[in-house]
Design a protein around this motif. Sequence first.
Motif, PDB file in Angstrom:
ATOM      1  N   GLU A 170       0.858  -1.178   0.000  1.00 31.41           N
ATOM      2  CA  GLU A 170       0.000   0.000   0.000  1.00 31.41           C
ATOM      3  C   GLU A 170       0.900   1.235   0.000  1.00 31.41           C
ATOM      4  N   LEU A 171       0.626   2.134  -0.905  1.00 30.13           N
ATOM      5  CA  LEU A 171       1.503   3.294  -1.081  1.00 30.13           C
ATOM      6  C   LEU A 171       0.703   4.567  -0.781  1.00 30.13           C
ATOM      7  N   PRO A 172       0.996   5.231   0.344  1.00 30.92           N
ATOM      8  CA  PRO A 172       0.233   6.451   0.640  1.00 30.92           C
ATOM      9  C   PRO A 172       0.576   7.580  -0.330  1.00 30.92           C
ATOM     10  N   TYR A 173      -0.392   8.411  -0.602  1.00 33.81           N
ATOM     11  CA  TYR A 173      -0.092   9.569  -1.474  1.00 33.81           C
ATOM     12  C   TYR A 173      -0.652  10.861  -0.881  1.00 33.81           C
ATOM     13  N   GLU A 174       0.016  11.954  -1.226  1.00 36.87           N
ATOM     14  CA  GLU A 174      -0.461  13.297  -0.881  1.00 36.87           C
ATOM     15  C   GLU A 174      -1.101  13.904  -2.141  1.00 36.87           C
ATOM     16  N   TYR A 175      -0.475  13.608  -3.270  1.00 39.80           N
ATOM     17  CA  TYR A 175      -0.998  14.009  -4.588  1.00 39.80           C
ATOM     18  C   TYR A 175      -0.929  12.770  -5.482  1.00 39.80           C
TER      19      TYR A 175
END
Length: 420
Positions: free
Chosen positions: A138-143
Amino acid sequence: MLPDKIKLFVEIFRVAIPFLGRIIIERIQASYHRWTYKAIPSPKNVVIVGGSFAGFELAKRLCESLPTGYRVVLVEKNSHLHYVFAFPRFSVVSGYEKGAFIPYSGIARNAPKGIFQLVQDEVVRISDDSVILASGEELPYEYLTIATGTSQLPPAKLSATHKEEACKELQTAQENIQNANSIAVVGGGAVGIEMATDIKSFRPEKDVTLINSRDHILPQFGPRLQSYALGAIRKQNIKVILGERPQIVAPGSGELRFGDGQTSSYDLIIRCTGQTPNSGLIMDWSPQSVSKETKRILVDPNLRLENLGDEAPHVFAVGDVAETGAPKMGRAGHMQAAVVASNIVKLIQGKPNKLEKYVSNRELEGATKLTLGKAEGVIYITDGGRKEILVPFNRVSEDMDIRRVWGMFGVKFSEGASSE
Ligand SMILES: Cc1cc2nc3c(=O)[nH]c(=O)nc-3n(C[C@H](O)[C@H](O)[C@H](O)COP(=O)(O)OP(=O)(O)OC[C@H]3O[C@@H](n4cnc5c(N)ncnc54)[C@H](O)[C@@H]3O)c2cc1C
């Protein structure tokens, strides 16, 4: 009336001058950025899904502009960039396949350390703050930017994700053509035309038929190119059937049934039709952001997803998967990538009122260089209206200028393209 060659020259000059100015400014900014960006232990992620023409350019631009505290993560399922422009030619002519798969090392060649990560994986799900990969990570993103493009049957697009297998797919296409005497190419768009003319000019002994559902070929271009290309195709002794949407009688049968019920048999049928936008990820997460008609992702003028709601995360879409009104061409994806890169940086800087709007420049983005076989082609520019510039040429490099193309993606062409 000015001859078309001069009009083309004027057009290139008109576009190139402001473009060159912009490139010089961007180079200076990139050098400054390289010295000022500092890698930190846990930067926030600016995630891009899809690393083809649009995603590659966006990643490169963000590597030259993201402030400290952020990094670019490009998730792409292919090991190398698939240079599809060469696929029709390399499906016919052997020996060049490896050149069609370009390493991603050019993206961050001059970027500061720690700003870029390439993840070779497939995104299978999107949530409000992360993307989930086929590997389970799982890869968190801000944009987040969706640059997943479209799918099409081989050889227009390939299903293999690793270079070696992708080369084999092209080699299989070459063998199929080599072993067939009669070949039907279904689809009179640019890909079908390049395919049919390459087959006939490199293998003149083949009996080639081009079939198109409409009464005119190249529907996305203007009448001058349509009639010029049709003339060139007919001159090469390619049979042309217009206004027909034949059905394959049975899978693998090589038989096509036409509108009047008649059937024709071919040793090989190559379908160059039907692009499907890869918008499924957004369809599952925010179905209201996908056009019901075109299945493309709806975007506002800043290229942010539409209908996400006020509290929604920052999600953009670029390239062929996005409903931008632009021609579905590589250059349009480049221009959109520039707008999104600038908008992400402005949002990070807290300047939401300064966002750039994307306006398609049809003349620049829709300009095309269409090959019509081994030794012929045409450069064509239109504004989508009455303006049409058409300049034929009669020198086409057999390898589609692949060394120069690698340079454009920031990589030196290694002999045999085998070292990267
Ligand atoms: C045979 C052919 C010839 C062409 N010739 C020209 C030409 O001469 N000039 C021109 O301007 N245009 C040409 N085009 C059109 C041009 O190729 C497209 O406009 C361009 O490729 C669109 O780029 P894109 O980045 O939007 O998407 P695409 O090129 O479709 O790429 C999408 C990328 O996203 C990746 N991806 C998709 N889903 C996922 C996922 N879930 N997880 C991870 N990765 C994913 C794919 O692997 C792919 O790399 C041609 C097209 C074809 C098929």
